[in-house]
Design a protein around this motif. Structure first.
Motif, short mmCIF file in Angstrom:
data_model
loop_
_atom_site.label_atom_id
_atom_site.label_comp_id
_atom_site.label_asym_id
_atom_site.label_seq_id
_atom_site.Cartn_x
_atom_site.Cartn_y
_atom_site.Cartn_z
N GLY A 161 73.40 67.48 78.53
CA GLY A 161 73.02 66.25 77.86
C GLY A 161 73.01 66.36 76.35
O GLY A 161 73.46 65.44 75.65
N ILE A 162 72.53 67.48 75.82
CA ILE A 162 72.41 67.62 74.37
C ILE A 162 73.78 67.66 73.71
O ILE A 162 73.91 67.32 72.52
CB ILE A 162 71.58 68.88 74.01
CG1 ILE A 162 71.08 68.81 72.55
CG2 ILE A 162 72.39 70.14 74.25
CD1 ILE A 162 70.03 67.78 72.30
N GLY A 163 74.80 68.07 74.48
CA GLY A 163 76.14 68.14 73.92
C GLY A 163 77.02 66.95 74.25
O GLY A 163 78.20 66.92 73.90
N GLU A 164 76.46 65.93 74.90
CA GLU A 164 77.22 64.76 75.32
C GLU A 164 77.55 63.86 74.13
O GLU A 164 76.71 63.62 73.27
CB GLU A 164 76.42 63.98 76.37
CG GLU A 164 76.92 62.60 76.67
CD GLU A 164 78.40 62.57 77.03
OE1 GLU A 164 79.04 61.58 76.70
OE2 GLU A 164 78.88 63.54 77.65
N VAL A 165 78.79 63.38 74.08
CA VAL A 165 79.19 62.51 72.99
C VAL A 165 79.90 61.25 73.47
O VAL A 165 79.70 60.16 72.92
CB VAL A 165 80.08 63.27 71.97
CG1 VAL A 165 81.35 63.79 72.64
CG2 VAL A 165 80.43 62.41 70.78
N GLY A 166 80.73 61.36 74.51
CA GLY A 166 81.57 60.24 74.93
C GLY A 166 80.79 59.02 75.36
O GLY A 166 80.98 57.91 74.84
#
Length: 234
Positions: A167-172
């Motif tokens: 989750g912390i690395g989600e961008v799209g």
């Protein structure tokens, strides 16, 4: 290599000066992801445990589907949530689009299958160990689930942390439903994407190093605190 050093220097400068924008987007990143992980865990962990205990006709198909949903494309999830929350969508009346709440909803859709699948794998092994004992004691299904969840809480914590890492690395998805609005929905990942697009690679790398450090710090803190639970299994 020179750009990496510049990124490290920029990250150090942002942290040392307690940059207001960095603190704001870092706290928002944590708020969105931690909230989504808590909701996803509240849904996924009981469901994974139930799936380990319950026997029904299409159980294997349900497990296969759950495992497949772990690889949901974030942009597709973002588009789906966007359609739900847009003015013409069924939940448009709530005005959640382009707010942190919309970002949390998108992350819940992404993280719940991951947490549930990892919880199921952990609980399945515990259920194999406890099956005969709990059945002989006449435990109800709810009591069986509660017993294996309690004994496997460290493994379930790992599942939740895996959800946090994703989750912390989600961008799209959060870019689609959040809009990357300054002082409103901008988080570390969307800020990195923005600065990279502007060609500001040093700042983008600096934010990237801050993001990595934040993810590592949260995982280390949680694992450190969980060591007090001496009786739990991994």
């Amino acid at each position: 290599m020179n750009e990496i050093w510049q990124g490290l220097i920029e990250a150090g400068r942002l942290i040392a000066t307690l940059d207001a924008d960095l603190i704001e987007i870092s706290l928002r990143s944590l708020q969105v992801t931690v909230t989504a992980v808590l909701i996803a865990s509240a849904i996924g962990i009981p469901f994974g445990a139930w799936l380990a205990v319950k026997r029904f006709r299409h159980r294997r198909a349900a497990i296969a589907l759950l495992n497949a949903l772990m690889g949901l494309p974030p942009v597709a999830v973002g588009l789906f949530v966007y359609m739900l929350l847009s003015r013409s969508g069924p939940f448009g009346v709530f005005g959640l689009l382009f707010t942190p709440a919309a970002m949390i909803v998108a992350q819940v859709f992404i993280l719940t299958p991951l947490v549930a699948s990892l919880a199921h794998q952990s609980m399945r092994e515990l259920w194999a160990d406890y099956h005969d004992l709990l059945i002989s004691l006449g435990a109800t299904r709810r009591q069986r689930i509660a017993a294996i969840v309690r004994d496997g809480r460290r493994a379930l914590l790992t599942a939740a942390l895996a959800g946090f890492g994703r989750g912390i690395g989600e961008v799209g998805a959060i870019m689609i439903v959040g809009g990357n609005i300054d002082h409103a929905t901008r988080v570390l990942t969307t800020a990195i994407a923005l600065e990279t697009g502007k060609g500001n690679f040093a700042l983008a790398l600096g934010l990237g190093f801050v993001l990595i450090g934040l993810a590592i710090s949260v995982n280390w803190l949680v694992h450190t605190l969980s060591r007090t639970e001496g009786g739990a299994r991994w």
